[in-house]
Scaffold this active site. Structure first.
Site, short mmCIF file in Angstrom:
data_model
loop_
_atom_site.label_atom_id
_atom_site.label_comp_id
_atom_site.label_asym_id
_atom_site.label_seq_id
_atom_site.Cartn_x
_atom_site.Cartn_y
_atom_site.Cartn_z
N ASP A 88 0.78 -1.14 0.00
CA ASP A 88 0.06 -0.12 0.03
C ASP A 88 0.90 1.30 -0.26
O ASP A 88 1.55 1.57 0.93
CB ASP A 88 -0.91 0.01 1.20
CG ASP A 88 -2.07 1.01 1.09
OD1 ASP A 88 -3.26 0.49 1.22
OD2 ASP A 88 -1.95 2.08 0.53
N SER B 140 -7.26 4.26 -1.23
CA SER B 140 -7.13 2.88 -1.20
C SER B 140 -8.35 1.98 -1.39
O SER B 140 -8.22 0.81 -1.97
CB SER B 140 -6.56 2.30 0.03
OG SER B 140 -4.97 2.75 0.42
N THR C 72 -8.21 -1.88 1.81
CA THR C 72 -7.62 -2.68 0.90
C THR C 72 -8.08 -4.25 1.23
O THR C 72 -8.69 -4.80 0.17
CB THR C 72 -6.12 -2.89 0.83
OG1 THR C 72 -5.65 -1.63 0.54
CG2 THR C 72 -5.66 -3.62 -0.33
N GLU D 143 -1.58 -8.03 2.05
CA GLU D 143 -1.34 -6.45 1.88
C GLU D 143 -0.20 -6.19 3.04
O GLU D 143 -0.37 -6.37 4.24
CB GLU D 143 -2.46 -5.83 2.36
CG GLU D 143 -2.32 -4.19 2.04
CD GLU D 143 -2.98 -3.25 2.64
OE1 GLU D 143 -3.19 -2.10 2.09
OE2 GLU D 143 -3.91 -3.67 3.70
N ASP E 285 2.34 2.85 3.28
CA ASP E 285 1.40 4.31 2.96
C ASP E 285 1.42 5.17 4.22
O ASP E 285 1.52 6.24 4.16
CB ASP E 285 0.06 3.44 2.76
CG ASP E 285 -1.03 5.09 2.82
OD1 ASP E 285 -1.93 4.82 3.66
OD2 ASP E 285 -0.99 5.58 1.75
N HIS F 263 2.57 8.83 4.12
CA HIS F 263 1.65 10.07 4.98
C HIS F 263 2.45 10.82 6.02
O HIS F 263 2.19 11.96 5.98
CB HIS F 263 0.54 9.53 5.55
CG HIS F 263 -0.67 9.07 4.41
ND1 HIS F 263 -1.37 10.05 3.54
CD2 HIS F 263 -1.16 7.73 4.13
CE1 HIS F 263 -1.96 9.27 2.64
NE2 HIS F 263 -2.03 7.82 3.08
N ASP G 174 -1.37 -0.08 -4.56
CA ASP G 174 -2.83 0.40 -5.26
C ASP G 174 -2.51 1.98 -5.40
O ASP G 174 -3.38 2.41 -6.07
CB ASP G 174 -3.87 0.25 -3.81
CG ASP G 174 -3.18 1.02 -2.42
OD1 ASP G 174 -3.77 1.26 -1.54
OD2 ASP G 174 -1.88 1.12 -2.42
N HIS G 175 -1.42 2.70 -5.06
CA HIS G 175 -0.98 3.97 -5.50
C HIS G 175 0.37 4.29 -4.72
O HIS G 175 0.83 3.64 -4.07
CB HIS G 175 -2.04 5.06 -4.84
CG HIS G 175 -2.44 4.80 -3.48
ND1 HIS G 175 -1.39 5.19 -2.43
CD2 HIS G 175 -3.34 4.31 -2.70
CE1 HIS G 175 -2.07 5.07 -1.31
NE2 HIS G 175 -3.24 4.33 -1.41
ZN LIG Z 1 -2.79 6.18 2.15
#
Ligand SMILES: [Zn+2]
Length: 367
Positions: free
Chosen positions: A44, A85, A138, A253, A258, A262, A300-301
């Protein structure tokens, strides 16, 4: 004399290349065209920079690099350049673009069938593993249907309605400390699940239907107490699902890459990505031995707009920069190994990951 010498060399080269070709041909011929199992691994927020930093930290040696088939994936949601997500998870799980925040429902709220549900309907076993609450965006995208990704208690209820065989993660509170007072762990037991809340129990588990909710909320960071959770959980999920002779679908996952993005915390990002690549190594070892398993590794990004602006050649003292505290719309890489991997090269939408999984599994349609 010299002439014969060159002829011998030439002959040796020709036979060698013939041997290599023969071997390659044999390999592809031995490899079944259709995978029996698919293991989808999602980092993620793991963009190319997160991977590059890990590659350098691992001294230019990454397990992900064992995959020869590589693609680039566009992650935008149905009406926004930058996805969350939930929308990206939905796209990979159902083949449909939706709005940010939606969990496997379309913009009208209609349920979208997921690859996990289709695999179940085709007699395969299925599982989910995450380093977050198992109700988080997710993993939830593969099993639940809800226009609101934060409706955790309703998402937890959706776990009761599927034939999923194994799920391991956090989020016990969403099952047992609920506003409606329901004890969903009792409902799971009534449906034949072995409910587990202690990590130590995982190792010795030999059953076939496991609901392991090993943390009240989210698991801690890998270096703040989570230690080998992901390795143990992934091994146990594969071991359990692999008992099913019809094969399985498993989504693993690494959720917290992620969160490091952040926080613009490079150490956090790299520690989580290094662990993820370690688990990729274990999964590829299994797939290499098994020979009938397709492994797909992607994200996912990207999160944080992370880049590297300096450091020494040996990868020490790398300098990192983040351009945002949010996600970015950049392409994410995808790596594939095993039967059907060749279908995953090129540049395509995240929804195509679902279509390609359906195609290589040989599933006609999702209804
Ligand atoms: Zn995120």
């Amino acid at each position: 004399m010299k002439k014969y010498f060159y002829l011998i060399i030439l002959f040796a080269i020709i036979t060698a290349s013939c041997d290599i070709k023969k071997e390659q041909k044999a390999n592809t011929e031995q490899q079944p065209k259709k995978p029996k199992n698919i293991i989808l691994m999602i980092g993620d927020g793991m963009g190319l920079t997160q991977m590059y930093a890990t590659y350098k930290v691992k001294k230019d040696n990454m397990n992900i690099a064992r995959c020869r088939h590589i693609g680039l994936v566009n992650t935008s949601s149905i009406d926004e350049l930058i996805t969350d997500s939930a929308a990206s998870g939905t796209a990979m799980a159902t083949g449909e673009k939706t709005r940010n925040g939606h969990i496997s429902v379309d913009t009208a709220g209609k349920r979208l069938k997921t690859i996990l549900e289709v695999a179940e309907a085709n007699g395969k076993a299925s599982g989910l593993v995450a380093t977050a609450a198992i109700t988080h965006a997710t993993p939830a995208s593969f099993i639940a249907h809800n226009p609101d990704r934060n409706d955790y208690e309703a998402i937890a209820t959706d776990f009761l309605d599927t034939g999923i065989d194994v799920f391991i993660g956090g989020g016990l509170d969403h099952f047992d400390k609920r506003e409606d007072g329901l004890l969903l762990t009792d409902s799971l037991k009534a449906r034949g699940y072995d409910v587990m809340t202690e990590k130590e129990e995982l190792l010795n588990y030999q059953g076939n239907q496991l609901a392991a909710l090993l943390y009240a909320k989210h698991p801690p960071k890998v270096y703040e107490g989570r230690q080998d959770f992901l390795e143990k959980a992934s091994n146990k999920a594969i071991e359990t699902l692999d008992k099913d002779k019809d094969g399985f679908f498993l989504m693993i996952e690494s959720s917290q890459i992620d969160w490091g993005g952040h926080d613009n915390d490079a150490d956090y990002v790299i520690q989580e990505t290094v662990e993820f690549d370690d688990i990729v190594g274990k999964v590829l070892d299994f797939a290499e031995k098994d020979g009938e398993t397709l492994v797909i590794i992607t994200a996912d990004h990207e999160t944080g707009g992370m880049t590297v602006t300096g450091g020494s050649l040996d990868g020490e003292n790398l300098e990192y920069h983040f351009s945002t505290g949010h996600h970015t719309p950049l392409f994410v890489p995808l790596f594939a190994y095993g039967p059907g991997a060749e279908e995953f090269t090129g540049i395509y939408e995240n929804t195509a990951i679902f279509d390609k999984m359906m195609q290589v599994f040989g599933f006609e349609n999702k209804e």
